[in-house]
Design a protein around this motif. Structure first.
Motif, PDB file in Angstrom:
ATOM      1  N   VAL A   1       0.805  -1.226   0.000  1.00 21.17           N
ATOM      2  CA  VAL A   1       0.000   0.000   0.000  1.00 21.17           C
ATOM      3  C   VAL A   1       0.838   1.277   0.000  1.00 21.17           C
ATOM      4  O   VAL A   1       0.534   2.212  -0.739  1.00 21.17           O
ATOM      5  CB  VAL A   1      -1.009  -0.007   1.176  1.00 21.17           C
ATOM      6  N   PRO A   2       1.916   1.392   0.785  1.00 20.46           N
ATOM      7  CA  PRO A   2       2.640   2.668   0.826  1.00 20.46           C
ATOM      8  C   PRO A   2       3.393   3.027  -0.456  1.00 20.46           C
ATOM      9  O   PRO A   2       3.865   4.155  -0.588  1.00 20.46           O
ATOM     10  CB  PRO A   2       3.641   2.497   1.975  1.00 20.46           C
ATOM     11  N   PHE A   3       3.515   2.102  -1.377  1.00 21.04           N
ATOM     12  CA  PHE A   3       4.345   2.322  -2.555  1.00 21.04           C
ATOM     13  C   PHE A   3       3.511   2.732  -3.763  1.00 21.04           C
ATOM     14  O   PHE A   3       2.452   2.192  -4.016  1.00 21.04           O
ATOM     15  CB  PHE A   3       5.145   1.059  -2.885  1.00 21.04           C
ATOM     16  N   ARG A   4       4.036   3.666  -4.544  1.00 20.89           N
ATOM     17  CA  ARG A   4       3.373   4.083  -5.791  1.00 20.89           C
ATOM     18  C   ARG A   4       3.610   3.049  -6.887  1.00 20.89           C
ATOM     19  O   ARG A   4       2.795   2.896  -7.782  1.00 20.89           O
ATOM     20  CB  ARG A   4       3.907   5.445  -6.254  1.00 20.89           C
ATOM     21  N   GLU A   5       4.751   2.389  -6.834  1.00 19.50           N
ATOM     22  CA  GLU A   5       5.063   1.324  -7.787  1.00 19.50           C
ATOM     23  C   GLU A   5       5.415   0.075  -7.000  1.00 19.50           C
ATOM     24  O   GLU A   5       6.191   0.135  -6.051  1.00 19.50           O
ATOM     25  CB  GLU A   5       6.268   1.699  -8.656  1.00 19.50           C
ATOM     26  N   SER A   6       4.842  -1.045  -7.385  1.00 17.43           N
ATOM     27  CA  SER A   6       5.137  -2.283  -6.682  1.00 17.43           C
ATOM     28  C   SER A   6       4.959  -3.478  -7.608  1.00 17.43           C
ATOM     29  O   SER A   6       4.349  -3.375  -8.672  1.00 17.43           O
ATOM     30  CB  SER A   6       4.270  -2.422  -5.437  1.00 17.43           C
ATOM     31  N   THR A   7       5.492  -4.595  -7.155  1.00 13.90           N
ATOM     32  CA  THR A   7       5.420  -5.839  -7.911  1.00 13.90           C
ATOM     33  C   THR A   7       4.925  -6.938  -6.993  1.00 13.90           C
ATOM     34  O   THR A   7       5.434  -7.100  -5.888  1.00 13.90           O
ATOM     35  CB  THR A   7       6.803  -6.219  -8.473  1.00 13.90           C
ATOM     36  N   LEU A   8       3.948  -7.684  -7.457  1.00 11.49           N
ATOM     37  CA  LEU A   8       3.439  -8.858  -6.757  1.00 11.49           C
ATOM     38  C   LEU A   8       3.809 -10.067  -7.612  1.00 11.49           C
ATOM     39  O   LEU A   8       3.334 -10.202  -8.742  1.00 11.49           O
ATOM     40  CB  LEU A   8       1.924  -8.769  -6.567  1.00 11.49           C
ATOM     41  N   LEU A   9       4.683 -10.909  -7.087  1.00 13.10           N
ATOM     42  CA  LEU A   9       5.138 -12.099  -7.799  1.00 13.10           C
ATOM     43  C   LEU A   9       4.420 -13.307  -7.224  1.00 13.10           C
ATOM     44  O   LEU A   9       4.500 -13.570  -6.029  1.00 13.10           O
ATOM     45  CB  LEU A   9       6.654 -12.260  -7.648  1.00 13.10           C
ATOM     46  N   VAL A  10       3.712 -14.034  -8.071  1.00 18.03           N
ATOM     47  CA  VAL A  10       2.986 -15.241  -7.681  1.00 18.03           C
ATOM     48  C   VAL A  10       3.690 -16.422  -8.329  1.00 18.03           C
ATOM     49  O   VAL A  10       3.794 -16.488  -9.555  1.00 18.03           O
ATOM     50  CB  VAL A  10       1.512 -15.184  -8.137  1.00 18.03           C
ATOM     51  N   THR A  11       4.184 -17.342  -7.502  1.00 15.72           N
ATOM     52  CA  THR A  11       4.886 -18.504  -8.043  1.00 15.72           C
ATOM     53  C   THR A  11       4.176 -19.795  -7.645  1.00 15.72           C
ATOM     54  O   THR A  11       3.504 -19.854  -6.619  1.00 15.72           O
ATOM     55  CB  THR A  11       6.352 -18.570  -7.544  1.00 15.72           C
ATOM     56  N   ASN A  12       4.343 -20.787  -8.481  1.00 16.15           N
ATOM     57  CA  ASN A  12       3.886 -22.161  -8.246  1.00 16.15           C
ATOM     58  C   ASN A  12       2.377 -22.316  -8.110  1.00 16.15           C
ATOM     59  O   ASN A  12       1.915 -23.276  -7.499  1.00 16.15           O
ATOM     60  CB  ASN A  12       4.587 -22.760  -7.021  1.00 16.15           C
ATOM     61  N   LEU A  13       1.609 -21.430  -8.688  1.00 13.48           N
ATOM     62  CA  LEU A  13       0.160 -21.581  -8.648  1.00 13.48           C
ATOM     63  C   LEU A  13      -0.272 -22.748  -9.549  1.00 13.48           C
ATOM     64  O   LEU A  13      -1.104 -23.565  -9.154  1.00 13.48           O
ATOM     65  CB  LEU A  13      -0.536 -20.282  -9.071  1.00 13.48           C
ATOM     66  N   ARG A  14       0.312 -22.830 -10.725  1.00 18.31           N
ATOM     67  CA  ARG A  14      -0.044 -23.925 -11.644  1.00 18.31           C
ATOM     68  C   ARG A  14       0.293 -25.285 -11.041  1.00 18.31           C
ATOM     69  O   ARG A  14      -0.572 -26.159 -10.980  1.00 18.31           O
ATOM     70  CB  ARG A  14       0.639 -23.749 -12.997  1.00 18.31           C
ATOM     71  N   PRO A  15       1.523 -25.509 -10.551  1.00 19.38           N
ATOM     72  CA  PRO A  15       1.800 -26.838  -9.981  1.00 19.38           C
ATOM     73  C   PRO A  15       0.985 -27.141  -8.725  1.00 19.38           C
ATOM     74  O   PRO A  15       0.715 -28.299  -8.428  1.00 19.38           O
ATOM     75  CB  PRO A  15       3.294 -26.807  -9.645  1.00 19.38           C
ATOM     76  N   ALA A  16       0.571 -26.104  -7.989  1.00 19.59           N
ATOM     77  CA  ALA A  16      -0.242 -26.349  -6.794  1.00 19.59           C
ATOM     78  C   ALA A  16      -1.633 -26.847  -7.160  1.00 19.59           C
ATOM     79  O   ALA A  16      -2.199 -27.679  -6.450  1.00 19.59           O
ATOM     80  CB  ALA A  16      -0.346 -25.074  -5.959  1.00 19.59           C
ATOM     81  N   LEU A  17      -2.165 -26.357  -8.269  1.00 16.05           N
ATOM     82  CA  LEU A  17      -3.527 -26.744  -8.665  1.00 16.05           C
ATOM     83  C   LEU A  17      -3.562 -27.787  -9.770  1.00 16.05           C
ATOM     84  O   LEU A  17      -4.559 -28.495  -9.925  1.00 16.05           O
ATOM     85  CB  LEU A  17      -4.312 -25.502  -9.093  1.00 16.05           C
ATOM     86  N   LEU A  18      -2.503 -27.851 -10.554  1.00 15.06           N
ATOM     87  CA  LEU A  18      -2.379 -28.865 -11.615  1.00 15.06           C
ATOM     88  C   LEU A  18      -1.084 -29.633 -11.370  1.00 15.06           C
ATOM     89  O   LEU A  18      -0.087 -29.432 -12.061  1.00 15.06           O
ATOM     90  CB  LEU A  18      -2.337 -28.198 -12.992  1.00 15.06           C
ATOM     91  N   PRO A  19      -1.079 -30.509 -10.362  1.00 12.15           N
ATOM     92  CA  PRO A  19       0.163 -31.186  -9.984  1.00 12.15           C
ATOM     93  C   PRO A  19       0.755 -31.998 -11.131  1.00 12.15           C
ATOM     94  O   PRO A  19       0.028 -32.705 -11.829  1.00 12.15           O
ATOM     95  CB  PRO A  19      -0.244 -32.114  -8.838  1.00 12.15           C
ATOM     96  N   PRO A  20       2.072 -31.882 -11.321  1.00 11.22           N
ATOM     97  CA  PRO A  20       2.713 -32.698 -12.360  1.00 11.22           C
ATOM     98  C   PRO A  20       2.572 -34.184 -12.017  1.00 11.22           C
ATOM     99  O   PRO A  20       2.623 -34.570 -10.857  1.00 11.22           O
ATOM    100  CB  PRO A  20       4.182 -32.266 -12.315  1.00 11.22           C
ATOM    101  N   GLY A  21       2.357 -34.960 -13.011  1.00 15.75           N
ATOM    102  CA  GLY A  21       2.205 -36.393 -12.801  1.00 15.75           C
ATOM    103  C   GLY A  21       0.779 -36.810 -12.478  1.00 15.75           C
ATOM    104  O   GLY A  21       0.498 -37.999 -12.335  1.00 15.75           O
ATOM    105  N   ARG A  22      -0.104 -35.847 -12.334  1.00 19.08           N
ATOM    106  CA  ARG A  22      -1.517 -36.144 -12.079  1.00 19.08           C
ATOM    107  C   ARG A  22      -2.313 -35.752 -13.316  1.00 19.08           C
ATOM    108  O   ARG A  22      -1.902 -34.883 -14.081  1.00 19.08           O
ATOM    109  CB  ARG A  22      -2.028 -35.355 -10.870  1.00 19.08           C
ATOM    110  N   ARG A  23      -3.456 -36.359 -13.486  1.00  9.30           N
ATOM    111  CA  ARG A  23      -4.292 -36.056 -14.652  1.00  9.30           C
ATOM    112  C   ARG A  23      -4.772 -34.626 -14.614  1.00  9.30           C
ATOM    113  O   ARG A  23      -5.123 -34.095 -13.570  1.00  9.30           O
ATOM    114  CB  ARG A  23      -5.505 -36.985 -14.695  1.00  9.30           C
ATOM    115  N   ARG A  24      -4.805 -34.007 -15.770  1.00  7.96           N
ATOM    116  CA  ARG A  24      -5.314 -32.635 -15.901  1.00  7.96           C
ATOM    117  C   ARG A  24      -6.796 -32.718 -16.226  1.00  7.96           C
ATOM    118  O   ARG A  24      -7.176 -32.691 -17.387  1.00  7.96           O
ATOM    119  CB  ARG A  24      -4.547 -31.896 -16.975  1.00  7.96           C
ATOM    120  N   THR A  25      -7.590 -32.818 -15.206  1.00  4.06           N
ATOM    121  CA  THR A  25      -9.030 -32.937 -15.396  1.00  4.06           C
ATOM    122  C   THR A  25      -9.630 -31.571 -15.693  1.00  4.06           C
ATOM    123  O   THR A  25      -9.011 -30.531 -15.440  1.00  4.06           O
ATOM    124  CB  THR A  25      -9.701 -33.529 -14.147  1.00  4.06           C
TER     125      THR A  25
END
Length: 168
Positions: free
Chosen positions: A111-135
């Motif tokens: 909030v205090p910053f005029r410019e900022s970066t939000l980096l989101v990592t590993n969302l895909r592997p958390a919800l679409l685990p490798p080695g599991r079927r992609r239903t």
């Protein structure tokens, strides 16, 4: 183009995108940063060359090293905010309830910053685990999670502030 060449090119573009404010989209500088990250993972790279099944582990380590380097870089920019959310920290991190709590904590820090970066990592592997079927259900949950993160970031960002949202 071989698979390893594609992976190297993908990593170069990833580094170029993550560090664009430092490289000015100069691929030579991005290559230097990628080389430094790769050097720090030399032992894992040797293991991956001997055992190709470790490629996913190498990719995860490369992404984590790039995120860590980016976090250290942002510490030197006191006027820019940075928050990194790893969706795979716990098995429940990527669920909407926990994701909202963790993202809200990060957005409050920005909030205090005029410019900022939000980096989101590993969302895909958390919800679409490798080695599991992609239903269809898993694919839908992943798409909904992406939309949820985007909407939450847009709703909780101060008007006039610039938030860069990066998914890795």
């Amino acid at each position: 183009m071989s698979s390893s060449s594609r992976d190297e090119l993908r990593r170069l573009h990833l580094v170029n995108a993550l560090f664009a404010h430092a490289t000015g989209d100069d691929l030579y500088l991005a290559q230097q940063i990628k080389g430094a990250i790769t050097f720090s993972l030399a032992e894992l790279a040797r293991q991956t060359a001997a055992h190709p099944e470790l490629a996913a582990q190498y990719d995860a380590a490369f992404n984590a090293a790039a995120a860590d380097l980016l976090a250290r870089l942002f510490r030197h920019f006191p006027r820019r905010g940075f928050f990194h959310w790893d969706a795979s920290l716990t098995p429940a991190s990527a669920t909407p309830l926990f994701a909202r709590a963790e993202l809200m904590a990060g957005l409050r820090q920005l909030v205090p910053f005029r410019e900022s970066t939000l980096l989101v990592t590993n969302l895909r592997p958390a919800l679409l685990p490798p080695g599991r079927r992609r239903t269809a259900r898993r694919e839908r949950e992943y798409a909904e999670a992406l939309d949820f993160v985007r909407a939450l970031a847009a709703a909780r960002t101060v008007r006039g502030a610039e938030l860069n949202l990066l998914f890795l």
